[in-house]
Structures are given as structure tokens and as C-alpha cells.
Design a protein around this motif. Structure first.
Motif, short mmCIF file in Angstrom:
data_model
loop_
_atom_site.label_atom_id
_atom_site.label_comp_id
_atom_site.label_asym_id
_atom_site.label_seq_id
_atom_site.Cartn_x
_atom_site.Cartn_y
_atom_site.Cartn_z
N GLN A 131 35.15 40.84 40.69
CA GLN A 131 33.78 40.98 40.21
C GLN A 131 33.65 40.41 38.81
OE1 GLN A 131 33.89 45.33 41.16
NE2 GLN A 131 31.75 44.98 41.74
N GLY A 132 32.56 39.73 38.58
CA GLY A 132 32.33 39.15 37.27
C GLY A 132 31.28 38.07 37.32
N ILE A 133 31.19 37.36 36.22
CA ILE A 133 30.25 36.25 36.10
C ILE A 133 31.04 34.96 36.21
CG2 ILE A 133 28.57 35.10 34.61
CD1 ILE A 133 28.06 37.82 33.33
N SER A 134 30.63 34.10 37.12
CA SER A 134 31.41 32.89 37.37
C SER A 134 31.32 31.93 36.20
CB SER A 134 30.92 32.19 38.64
OG SER A 134 29.59 31.74 38.46
N GLY A 135 32.32 31.06 36.12
CA GLY A 135 32.33 30.02 35.11
C GLY A 135 31.88 28.71 35.70
N TYR A 151 35.55 48.26 34.68
CA TYR A 151 35.18 49.58 35.16
C TYR A 151 34.75 50.40 33.95
CZ TYR A 151 35.76 54.51 36.16
OH TYR A 151 35.55 55.86 36.25
N LYS A 152 33.65 51.13 34.06
CA LYS A 152 33.20 51.90 32.91
C LYS A 152 32.40 53.11 33.35
CE LYS A 152 30.65 51.47 28.55
NZ LYS A 152 29.86 50.57 27.68
N ALA A 203 40.89 45.53 49.24
CA ALA A 203 40.37 44.79 50.40
C ALA A 203 41.39 44.81 51.54
CB ALA A 203 40.04 43.36 49.99
N ASN A 204 40.94 44.40 52.70
CA ASN A 204 41.84 44.31 53.85
C ASN A 204 42.97 43.33 53.56
OD1 ASN A 204 40.25 46.09 55.32
ND2 ASN A 204 39.02 44.44 56.22
N GLY A 205 44.17 43.62 54.08
CA GLY A 205 45.29 42.71 53.95
C GLY A 205 46.02 42.81 52.62
N LEU A 219 43.77 37.22 47.66
CA LEU A 219 43.90 38.42 46.83
C LEU A 219 42.56 38.74 46.19
CD1 LEU A 219 45.50 40.65 45.49
CD2 LEU A 219 46.26 39.00 43.76
N VAL A 220 42.10 39.96 46.41
CA VAL A 220 40.83 40.42 45.86
C VAL A 220 41.09 41.63 44.98
CG1 VAL A 220 38.55 41.38 46.38
CG2 VAL A 220 39.50 39.56 47.82
N ALA A 221 40.60 41.61 43.75
CA ALA A 221 40.77 42.74 42.84
C ALA A 221 39.98 43.94 43.35
CB ALA A 221 40.30 42.36 41.45
N PRO A 222 40.43 45.15 43.05
CA PRO A 222 39.69 46.34 43.48
C PRO A 222 38.26 46.33 42.94
CG PRO A 222 41.86 46.94 42.66
CD PRO A 222 41.66 45.50 42.31
N ASN A 223 37.37 46.87 43.72
CA ASN A 223 35.99 46.99 43.28
C ASN A 223 35.91 47.91 42.08
OD1 ASN A 223 33.22 48.24 43.17
ND2 ASN A 223 32.88 46.78 44.83
N ALA A 224 35.29 47.42 41.00
CA ALA A 224 35.23 48.21 39.76
C ALA A 224 34.53 49.54 39.98
CB ALA A 224 34.52 47.40 38.68
#
Length: 692
Positions: free
Chosen positions: A546-550, A587-588, A632-634, A680-685
Motif C-alpha cells: 500500500q502506498g502512493i506510486s512513483g 500502519y497508524k 496474501a495468499n501464497g 510478494l505482497v506486504a500485509p495490509n496496513a
């Protein structure tokens, strides 16, 4: 008789001239006037009983500024705790926990006589500190001035030695009061015209910093030692955001504030973010040629950088030679300016004694011959216990309260915990064995910045930045040019989808998408919906989060990808093109702010990551910190350093053992596996929760 008096007058004149020459050299300039090396000392991040030498041992040509760390456990005008690991064992002043450090006092004078700037860092990873209001902060500023500055007190840890200012390494507890504290300190500084004083800060690279963000925008700092490690915006990632910090500098209350590149002194001095010297060389040169606010390099810490022999004679000396060899003129705005806070002084006394309490005031020489002006500083790290040569130290772990005679090791907010074992994931189906961490040596890049594999190191808590994610978009980050290593580097030019790629299995970001080199051709795929692409912090692979793309590729070059700022045009000529990296969402909640970043990912799907958590309130994490999140799955989380992990389906529960009795920071290093066919997907914040 006349001949006698002539002789006396001649001797007097000679002495006076010598004194004046000494004074002119003392006020010849400061570390802000040209690229400099800042070195933290006092937390023994290497962790051995003999790995941290005396302060004076490091006052050589390889350091311009030494920042002693840390002063912790402060809340108002009462006396704080001083923790310098094995650098000071006390005893404590009667009825207090404040140590008296006679040998350090002598070292401060020795270093200042050599022209070094000596600062005292406040905060760090260990201890609980912070203010309830401005009045308490101003009262603490008075205490700092009296016990470390040119004030008067019966409880001065360094006796009549006077430090040159303060550094703020505020890792937790919020921002309340620090603006008032700095303003009060500057008023004290103005009462002593015999020397220059400085205020510096040590924000983490995510912008704005979670603790110091509003402070940096409100009052003047002379320099910031930005921690480009233990976070997604580390030096070798595609989110390296020095450009963002330089933009802040130009719009800050002091537009001449210097921005220092903060890096770990060795692969074990921080949880992630170590940069091999060969890779650091082009980065530093490009920063100097690009940004006029670039101040030099900051190293955490002396025990690690001087003890790191990956390059000869050691990392500290090599980096110092690099920085001191840089030209003293920036390209941005046409040259280096003198810091606006400098105040020219012309005192003739090198040592000044005040009434009641004697203070040793020493002015500083710099490598330049220009007149110095008045500065202010602030920086911090963390305090910890010194270990025997057997144990591996962790600068961000267990820092207990300083007692009268206990020798402490650094609990810096810079290192990864290495004193414990990585435990296996508990699952209801199968038993997963612990995977060994493989250290890879970075190769030297050629003419531009390369990305290197880095070793995981002791966790320093330089953690998440102050987030405005919920209230507005953070400033984008601009990434510098990168020349790849033979098998892991990214392309130096935009390439079309299905065009040839150099290295089988290579993966790079392209905006919200990522590209994989498959059978010699690029295959571009999108990250899952609402996610964007990040590089691992070692720059060798990618993950989605999650974030703002570059703007990794120019808009006109849709379905192409680029890594770095060098774009090969149709005529095959090189031209500079902005490269903006992604910004991660933290995460906040009301009590904790945290960042998740992947440090490395290999071709087999094994990865390492860091959860960097900081408390926003003035409360310590407990002895066991529980972190739960959804993957995420996998994806399987297989281990955690100094803790246990269990996973049921997509739900993960990590229990991290907090070795520090009091800390507002937690650096949690985890390992995992991504199974074939998955990204690879980072955990949802929003799924991440903390309890202790």
C-alpha cells in the motif's frame, strides 16, 4: 634595563600573536561549511566488551562531529538518565541515576582541542521520555544547559567540559514540547558568545518523521542526520528520498540546514540499510553534485564503522576519505552557502572559566580557513548493555535503566536484534525449519549508483516517519541513477513490454506494475488492485504494498519500465529525467505508528522483512509485543528474530520478546516464503495490530 624591557616586550608580543593565531584557527569554520563526517558514539552497537573505545580514540581525521548517545528518561526539569554503554560506568551522583563521567569529560576537551564538534544526543530507542506541555520542555532545556552547557549545577556529568550543542533522536513519545525546548536552548546559547552551539535532529527517512515532523517545520535546525535505513526509503531502494528531504530543507525555517546521509557503520549495526563502500561512493558523489543542502555522511556508530574491515583500513576511514575529498561547491544554486545561523565570534580566550562551576569552553577548527558562525545541533540514538565477546549485540534491544555502576551497551534505534534466535512458524499442518541467513557481499558498481545485497544487521530503531497519509499525500521521492550489478541490477533504459531483458528472473518496478525477465523478455504485470510496486531495500527485487506510486516511467512511455534517472532517448544520448519512487502507507492508530518493509527476496521466494514500530504516547512496550496481521495468499511467515510466530490460513500472529525494560520502539525482523506463481505482497496496513 632598556634592552631587558625590549626583550620582555618582544616575548609578550610573540605570545600575543601566537594566542591570536590560535583563536583565528579555533573560529576558522564549522562542520557545516563543507562536506563532513558525523559519527555517533556511546552505544557500542558492535556489542562486544572491547568493541567501543574511549571518545578520544575516535577524535581523528575520520570524524568532524561526534555525537554522544544518549540522554534518556526525561519528562521535565528533573535530572535525566545518561547511558553511554561501556563509555561511562559512573558512579552516579548521590540520590540520582545521573552518572558522573570523569574520563569522558577529559575526552571532550581533548576532542574539542582537535577541532571536533561534540554534541549530546537526546532520546534513542530505549527509555520512556517526552513532555506533557511546553513548560516541562522549557524546564528540561534549563536542566540541559546547566548540566551539559555553560550553566551551573552540582551534578554535571562532564564536570567543567562544555559540549557544543544537542541532537534530537526522538524515537517515540510524540512531538509535544520540543519546539519550546529548542527555542529555550537557543536563548541559552545566545548568552555564551565564546563558542558556537548547534541543534541537530535525527529523523527517520519516511517523510514527514512521525515524531519530529512538526518540530522540523517550526524551528531552525542546523543539520539533520536522516536515518536512511530500517525503512522502505533506505539508500539502495527505489524509494530513496533524499530529494524529498532536500526540498524540505529549502522550505524549512533555516533554508541552509544541512541534510546528512545517515547509514549504518556495518551490516550488523542496523536491521537493514547497510551500503557497501563500493556502492556508497557513486551515491555520495551524486548527492554532492545534485543537492546544495547535502552536508555529508552520518555513521551509526563508531564501534561498528571503525570495526568494519569490509574495506581497508576500515569503513569509517574510507567513508571519511570519500567525503573529505568531495569538492566544496554544490551545483544547485551555484555553490555552498555559509549556514545562516552562523554568528562570527572573535573571543581571544580558548578556555573560559565561569564562577562557581568551572567550564571548559573550546572552540573548533575546521578543514577550511573561513570564519565560523554560530550553529546549533541535536541528534539521538539509543542506550544498551555491553555484552561479552561471545554475544552478538543488538543496538536496539535491551537497554535497562542506568544504575550507578552498571556498564551499559548501546540500545540504539539503529540495529537489529541478534542476541536471540529466530524461531519457526508454528502451523497445524507442517513443521517449518529455520532458514539460515546468507550474507552476501556487495560488489562495487562502476560509474553510477549500484544496488547491492546487504547483510541483515542488529536492529537500530530508526523507524517510521510521521505520517500525513490520512490527511494528505506525502511529497514524492526522487531516486538517483542506478547502474546494476551483473545479475541483479535494473535496466538503465526504458524497455518495451516483451523486449529483451538481461538477466533471467530479474524483477523491477514500473509504476504500480512490476516487470519480470522471463525467457529473455520482459513481462509486465500489475500489482494487485490498490497496491503499488516497491523495491526491496537492498534494491535487488520487488514487492507490492500500500502506498502512493512513483513515476517510475514517463507517462508517454506506458507499458515501459525504467530504473533510475538516466533515460536513453531515441538518439541513444543520455539525459537526466526525474525518477520518483513510491511512498509507503504506514500502519497508524492513536498509540502506535509502524512501517513494514521487505529487505531482501531471493529467487527461491525466501524473504526477510522489518516491522518498525514506534509509540506515539509516552508508554513503554511490554516485555512481549504481539503483532498480528493478514498476509496474501501464497505467503508464509516462517520465523521471527527473538520471538515466535504462528499462522492459520492468512492470519499471522508474531510474539516478539522485548529485551528492554523500557522502550517506545520495536524493530521486529521476520522471515518468510512466497510460493511459486505469487508476487510478494506486504500485509495490509489496516490489518496490523499491536498489543503488549
Amino acid at each position: 634595563m632598556r634592552q631587558y624591557w625590549k626583550f620582555i616586550n618582544l616575548a609578550t608580543a610573540t605570545t600575543t600573536i601566537a594566542a591570536l593565531l590560535a583563536v583565528s584557527s579555533v573560529h576558522a569554520g564549522s562542520f557545516l561549511d563543507k562536506p563532513s563526517i558525523v559519527t555517533y558514539w556511546g552505544q557500542n552497537s558492535k556489542g562486544l566488551s572491547n568493541s567501543q573505545k574511549s571518545l578520544a580514540s575516535y577524535c581523528d581525521d575520520n570524524s568532524d562531529v561526534l555525537i554522544m548517545s544518549f540522554v534518556l528518561s526525561f519528562r521535565d526539569g528533573s535530572l535525566p538518565i545518561l547511558n553511554l554503554a561501556n563509555g561511562c560506568n559512573g558512579p552516579a551522583f548521590s540520590g540520582t541515576e545521573l552518572l558522573e563521567c570523569t574520563s569522558v569529560a577529559a575526552d571532550i576537551k581533548t576532542c574539542q582541542d582537535k577541532g571536533k564538534t561534540i554534541l549530546m544526543s537526546l532520546g534513542g530507542a530505549n527509555g520512556v521520555y517526552g513532555f506533557a506541555n511546553d513548560a516541562d520542555a522549557e524546564s528540561f532545556a534549563d536542566t540541559l544547559w546547566n548540566i551539559f552547557g555553560a550553566g551551573e549545577s552540582d551534578t554535571r556529568p562532564f564536570g567543567d567540559a562544555i559540549i557544543d550543542g544537542f541532537d534530537l533522536d526522538i524515537e517515540g513519545g510524540g512531538s509535544t514540547g520540543y519546539v519550546a525546548m529548542i527555542k529555550r536552548l537557543r536563548k541559552h546559547f545566545a548568552t555564551d558568545s565564546s563558542k558556537d552551539y548547534f541543534i541537530t535532529g535525527a529523523p527517520q527517512c519516511p517523510y514527514p518523521d512521525a515524531m519530529l515532523g512538526t518540530v522540523l517545520d517550526a524551528v531552525e535546525f542546523d543539520a539533520v542526520n536522516v536515518q536512511f535505513y530500517n525503512n522502505y526509503c533506505s539508500t539502495t531502494s527505489n524509494s530513496f528520498n533524499f530529494d524529498t528531504w532536500n526540498a524540505w530543507a529549502k522550505s524549512s525555517p533555516n533554508s541552509d540546514v544541512k541534510v546528512f546521509l545517515g547509514v549504518p557503520g556495518s551490516s550488523t549495526a542496523a536491521g537493514s540499510g547497510y551500503v557497501a563502500f563500493g556502492s556508497l561512493v557513486p551515491i555520495v558523489k551524486e548527492l554532492k553534485s545534485t543537492y546544495s543542502n547535502f552536508g555529508g555522511v552520518t555513521l551509526w556508530d563508531a564501534s561498528a564503522s571503525y570495526g568494519n574491515t569490509d574495506v581497508s583500513p576500515n569503513y569509517q576511514a574510507s567513508v571519511a576519505n570519500l567525503v573529505h575529498g568531495l569538492p566544496n561547491a554544490g551545483t544547485e544554486g551555484g555553490g555552498t552557502k555559509t549556514n545562516s545561523q552562523h554568528k562570527t565570534t572573535s573571543k581571544t580566550k580558548h578556555h573560559q572559566t565561569t564562577t562557581k562551576t568551572k567550564h571548559h569552553t573550546t572552540t573548533k577548527t575546521s578543514r577550511e580557513g573561513s570564519v565560523s558562525t554560530k550553529h546549533r545541533t541535536s541528534s539521538t540514538r539509543s542506550a544498551t548493555k555491553t555484552r561479552s565477546p561471545k554475544s552478538t549485540s543488538t543496538s536496539s534491544t535491551s537497554a535497562k535503566s542506568v544504575s550507578k555502576t552498571t556498564s551499559l551497551k548501546s540500545t540504539s534505534s539503529h540495529s537489529k536484534p541478534t542476541h536471540g534466535n529466530t524461531t519457526k512458524t508454528k502451523t497445524t499442518k507442517s513443521k517449518i525449519t529455520k532458514s539460515k541467513r546468507k550474507t552476501t557481499a556487495s560488489e562495487t558498481s562502476k560509474s553510477t549508483i549500484s544496488r547491492n545485497k546487504t547483510t541483515k544487521s542488529t536492529s537500530r530503531n530508526h523507524t517510521t516517519s510521521k505520517s500525513k497519509y490520512t490527511t494528505g499525500k506525502p511529497k514524492p521521492t526522487k531516486t538517483l541513477t542506478s547502474t546494476p550489478e551483473p545479475n541483479t541490477g535494473a535496466p538503465t533504459a526504458c524497455v518495451s513490454h516483451a523486449s529483451k531483458c538481461p538477466t533471467e528472473g530479474q524483477m523491477v518496478c514500473s509504476g504500480d506494475s512490476f516487470a519480470a525477465c522471463n525467457y529473455g523478455k520482459w513481462v509486465v504485470r500489475e500489482c494487485p488492485s490498490t497496491l503499488t510496486c516497491f523495491s526491496t531495500t537492498d534494491g535487488t527485487s520487488i514487492y507490492c504494498g500500500q502506498g502512493i506510486s512513483g513515476t517510475t516511467c514517463p507517462a508517454a512511455l506506458k507499458n515501459r519500465l525504467i530504473e533510475g534517472a538516466t533515460l536513453l532517448t531515441a538518439t541513444n544520448t543520455k539525459q537526466k529525467s526525474p525518477f520518483v519512487g513510491p511512498t509507503a502507507k504506514p500502519y497508524k492508530n492513536g498509540r502506535v505508528i509502524a512501517q513494514f518493509s521487505v529487505t531482501k527476496l531471493n529467487a527461491a521466494g525466501s524473504f526477510e522483512a522489518v516491522i518498525n514500530a514506534r509509540r506515539l504516547d509516552q508508554t513503554s512496550f511490554g516485555s512481549t509485543i504481539t503483532v498480528s496481521f493478514k498476509v496474501a495468499n501464497g505467503i508464509k511467515i516462517t520465523g521471527v528474530t527473538d520471538g515466535t510466530v504462528s499462522q492459520t490460513g492468512n492470519q499471522v500472529k508474531v510474539q516478539y520478546k522485548n529485551h528492554s525494560r523500557k522502550t517506545m520502539v520495536a524493530i521486529v525482523n521476520i522471515e518468510g516464503k512466497v510460493y511459486t506463481g505469487n508476487v510478494l505482497v506486504a500485509p495490509n496496513a489496516n490489518s496490523m495490530k499491536f498489543s503488549s
